[in-house]
Motif scaffolding. Structure first.
Motif, PDB file in Angstrom:
ATOM      1  N   VAL A  65      18.694  20.635  97.377  1.00 29.01           N
ATOM      2  CA  VAL A  65      20.507  21.284  97.533  1.00 29.01           C
ATOM      3  C   VAL A  65      20.525  21.727  96.087  1.00 29.01           C
ATOM      4  CG1 VAL A  65      22.687  19.906  98.065  1.00 29.01           C
ATOM      5  CG2 VAL A  65      20.723  19.130  99.009  1.00 29.01           C
ATOM      6  N   GLY A  66      21.703  22.569  96.560  1.00 29.94           N
ATOM      7  CA  GLY A  66      22.852  22.932  95.305  1.00 29.94           C
ATOM      8  C   GLY A  66      21.337  24.560  94.535  1.00 29.94           C
ATOM      9  N   ALA A  67      22.254  25.093  93.324  1.00 31.10           N
ATOM     10  CA  ALA A  67      21.868  25.962  92.921  1.00 31.10           C
ATOM     11  C   ALA A  67      20.444  26.111  91.843  1.00 31.10           C
ATOM     12  CB  ALA A  67      22.697  26.521  91.869  1.00 31.10           C
ATOM     13  N   LYS A  68      19.685  26.349  91.016  1.00 35.03           N
ATOM     14  CA  LYS A  68      18.608  26.007  90.684  1.00 35.03           C
ATOM     15  C   LYS A  68      18.944  26.392  89.336  1.00 35.03           C
ATOM     16  CE  LYS A  68      15.493  27.188  93.613  1.00 35.03           C
ATOM     17  NZ  LYS A  68      15.181  25.651  94.894  1.00 35.03           N
ATOM     18  N   SER A  69      19.018  24.684  88.386  1.00 35.41           N
ATOM     19  CA  SER A  69      19.060  24.476  87.428  1.00 35.41           C
ATOM     20  C   SER A  69      18.688  23.688  86.798  1.00 35.41           C
ATOM     21  CB  SER A  69      20.048  24.344  87.082  1.00 35.41           C
ATOM     22  OG  SER A  69      21.098  22.569  87.676  1.00 35.41           O
ATOM     23  N   ALA A  70      18.352  23.319  85.325  1.00 35.14           N
ATOM     24  CA  ALA A  70      18.595  22.015  84.824  1.00 35.14           C
ATOM     25  C   ALA A  70      17.995  20.793  84.951  1.00 35.14           C
ATOM     26  CB  ALA A  70      17.916  22.315  82.621  1.00 35.14           C
ATOM     27  N   THR A  71      19.363  21.031  85.383  1.00 35.44           N
ATOM     28  CA  THR A  71      19.869  19.847  86.243  1.00 35.44           C
ATOM     29  C   THR A  71      20.759  19.512  87.754  1.00 35.44           C
ATOM     30  OG1 THR A  71      21.986  19.949  85.142  1.00 35.44           O
ATOM     31  CG2 THR A  71      20.871  18.565  83.994  1.00 35.44           C
ATOM     32  N   PRO A  72      19.616  19.929  88.268  1.00 32.76           N
ATOM     33  CA  PRO A  72      20.250  20.129  89.893  1.00 32.76           C
ATOM     34  C   PRO A  72      21.067  19.224  90.844  1.00 32.76           C
ATOM     35  CG  PRO A  72      17.594  20.284  89.908  1.00 32.76           C
ATOM     36  CD  PRO A  72      18.403  20.050  88.616  1.00 32.76           C
ATOM     37  N   PHE A  73      21.642  19.638  91.251  1.00 34.84           N
ATOM     38  CA  PHE A  73      22.587  18.197  92.106  1.00 34.84           C
ATOM     39  C   PHE A  73      22.217  17.321  92.773  1.00 34.84           C
ATOM     40  CE2 PHE A  73      24.690  17.335  96.456  1.00 34.84           C
ATOM     41  CZ  PHE A  73      25.354  16.845  96.131  1.00 34.84           C
ATOM     42  N   TYR A 101      23.917   9.182  83.569  1.00 30.70           N
ATOM     43  CA  TYR A 101      24.781  10.532  84.026  1.00 30.70           C
ATOM     44  C   TYR A 101      24.063  10.653  85.376  1.00 30.70           C
ATOM     45  CZ  TYR A 101      21.643  14.169  81.811  1.00 30.70           C
ATOM     46  OH  TYR A 101      20.714  15.077  80.587  1.00 30.70           O
ATOM     47  N   LEU A 102      24.730  11.983  86.473  1.00 32.51           N
ATOM     48  CA  LEU A 102      24.576  12.295  87.592  1.00 32.51           C
ATOM     49  C   LEU A 102      25.210  13.166  87.785  1.00 32.51           C
ATOM     50  CD1 LEU A 102      24.145  11.876  90.845  1.00 32.51           C
ATOM     51  CD2 LEU A 102      26.012  11.139  91.183  1.00 32.51           C
ATOM     52  N   SER A 103      24.096  14.518  87.871  1.00 32.32           N
ATOM     53  CA  SER A 103      24.568  15.587  88.358  1.00 32.32           C
ATOM     54  C   SER A 103      25.017  16.274  90.002  1.00 32.32           C
ATOM     55  CB  SER A 103      23.584  16.803  88.514  1.00 32.32           C
ATOM     56  OG  SER A 103      23.674  18.170  88.728  1.00 32.32           O
ATOM     57  N   SER A 104      26.660  16.102  89.957  1.00 37.63           N
ATOM     58  CA  SER A 104      27.155  15.709  91.406  1.00 37.63           C
ATOM     59  C   SER A 104      28.061  17.454  91.314  1.00 37.63           C
ATOM     60  CB  SER A 104      28.612  14.673  90.295  1.00 37.63           C
ATOM     61  OG  SER A 104      29.844  15.839  89.451  1.00 37.63           O
ATOM     62  N   SER A 105      27.599  18.401  90.468  1.00 34.49           N
ATOM     63  CA  SER A 105      28.115  19.458  92.209  1.00 34.49           C
ATOM     64  C   SER A 105      27.123  20.214  92.425  1.00 34.49           C
ATOM     65  CB  SER A 105      29.233  20.667  89.596  1.00 34.49           C
ATOM     66  OG  SER A 105      30.008  21.609  90.810  1.00 34.49           O
ATOM     67  N   GLN A 106      27.243  20.941  93.820  1.00 34.57           N
ATOM     68  CA  GLN A 106      26.591  21.470  94.392  1.00 34.57           C
ATOM     69  C   GLN A 106      27.063  22.981  94.330  1.00 34.57           C
ATOM     70  OE1 GLN A 106      25.947  20.561  98.735  1.00 34.57           O
ATOM     71  NE2 GLN A 106      27.980  18.430  98.414  1.00 34.57           N
ATOM     72  N   GLY A 107      27.772  23.306  93.578  1.00 36.07           N
ATOM     73  CA  GLY A 107      28.475  24.986  93.209  1.00 36.07           C
ATOM     74  C   GLY A 107      27.470  25.704  91.911  1.00 36.07           C
ATOM     75  N   ASP A 108      27.735  26.694  91.474  1.00 34.82           N
ATOM     76  CA  ASP A 108      27.508  26.937  90.300  1.00 34.82           C
ATOM     77  C   ASP A 108      27.423  26.820  89.102  1.00 34.82           C
ATOM     78  OD1 ASP A 108      25.874  28.966  91.624  1.00 34.82           O
ATOM     79  OD2 ASP A 108      27.584  30.215  92.177  1.00 34.82           O
ATOM     80  N   GLN A 109      29.021  25.574  89.594  1.00 35.10           N
ATOM     81  CA  GLN A 109      29.736  25.485  88.481  1.00 35.10           C
ATOM     82  C   GLN A 109      28.965  23.449  87.687  1.00 35.10           C
ATOM     83  OE1 GLN A 109      33.688  23.863  88.027  1.00 35.10           O
ATOM     84  NE2 GLN A 109      33.530  23.830  86.307  1.00 35.10           N
ATOM     85  N   LEU A 110      28.017  23.100  86.680  1.00 36.67           N
ATOM     86  CA  LEU A 110      27.167  22.274  86.167  1.00 36.67           C
ATOM     87  C   LEU A 110      28.196  21.193  86.116  1.00 36.67           C
ATOM     88  CD1 LEU A 110      24.353  20.507  85.827  1.00 36.67           C
ATOM     89  CD2 LEU A 110      24.461  21.867  83.986  1.00 36.67           C
ATOM     90  N   THR A 111      27.945  20.512  86.785  1.00 36.33           N
ATOM     91  CA  THR A 111      29.742  19.336  86.494  1.00 36.33           C
ATOM     92  C   THR A 111      28.577  17.436  86.134  1.00 36.33           C
ATOM     93  OG1 THR A 111      31.504  19.888  87.226  1.00 36.33           O
ATOM     94  CG2 THR A 111      31.478  18.277  87.055  1.00 36.33           C
ATOM     95  N   LEU A 112      28.205  16.763  85.801  1.00 35.52           N
ATOM     96  CA  LEU A 112      27.925  15.347  85.872  1.00 35.52           C
ATOM     97  C   LEU A 112      28.804  14.157  85.534  1.00 35.52           C
ATOM     98  CD1 LEU A 112      25.629  16.064  82.902  1.00 35.52           C
ATOM     99  CD2 LEU A 112      25.064  16.193  84.658  1.00 35.52           C
TER     100      LEU A 112
END
Length: 186
Positions: A65-73, A101-112
């Motif tokens: 789910v969500g964008a590709k990142s080092a800390t995905p949703f 910590y939990l990666s909590s954003s489904q969008g492009d903005q990385l939120t923990l």
């Protein structure tokens, strides 16, 4: 007959608890304590890469789910991050942050969402800690996290931490974060 015995036993238990509480009561007036303000400044090193990372993934969703990142949703990380007095690798370690910590954003903005105990192991705050439980929008230049408790010198702490990203590797997730913390405590 059984109901009367049950009521009698319950009455004896309640009486015993009431008597015990009266004798165990300790008169300590917390409200006589003077509130203090403390300002802290340190750096948190959150390292996901290498042979000995300070943050490791402990859970993830069973779907992508969500964008590709080092800390995905939806990914959860356990941390034991060093706290240092400066932003350099050779800066003095003054404590560590342990928690999740939990990666909590489904969008492009990385939120923990962070749940961590920041424990200090040197200096006048040795053995004391603060508890942070807050949303952390990582991509914002300046952000504020809530301090919701503490122990030792920081007993009954509350306050906030202004956090600024000093360094972030978006490929592997390694980060150095500057914390400026204002605490109210007794």
């Amino acid at each position: 007959m059984e109901n009367r015995e049950t009521v009698l036993v319950l009455a004896l238990i309640l009486f015993t608890v009431a008597v015990q509480c009266e004798y165990d009561y300790e008169n300590s007036n917390v409200f006589d304590l003077k509130e203090k303000v403390t300002h802290l400044h340190f750096y948190l090193f959150d390292i996901l890469s290498g042979a000995k990372p300070s943050a490791v993934e402990v859970a993830r969703p069973n779907i992508t789910v969500g964008a590709k990142s080092a800390t995905p949703f939806g990914h959860v990380y356990a941390i034991d991050d060093p706290l240092k007095d400066g932003p350099n690798a050779d800066s003095k370690v003054i404590g560590n942050a342990q928690g999740l910590y939990l990666s909590s954003s489904q969008g492009d903005q990385l939120t923990l969402v962070m749940y961590a105990d920041f424990g200090f192991t040197t200096g006048k705050f040795n053995g004391s800690s603060i508890s942070v439980f807050s949303r952390n929008p990582v991509t914002e230049t300046k952000r504020e996290l809530a301090v919701v408790g503490g122990r030792g010198t920081f007993r009954m702490a509350r306050g906030f931490a202004h956090v600024r990203t000093h360094y972030l590797n978006t490929t592997n997730g390694d980060a150095i974060l500057e914390y400026k913390v204002t605490l109210l405590h007794y």
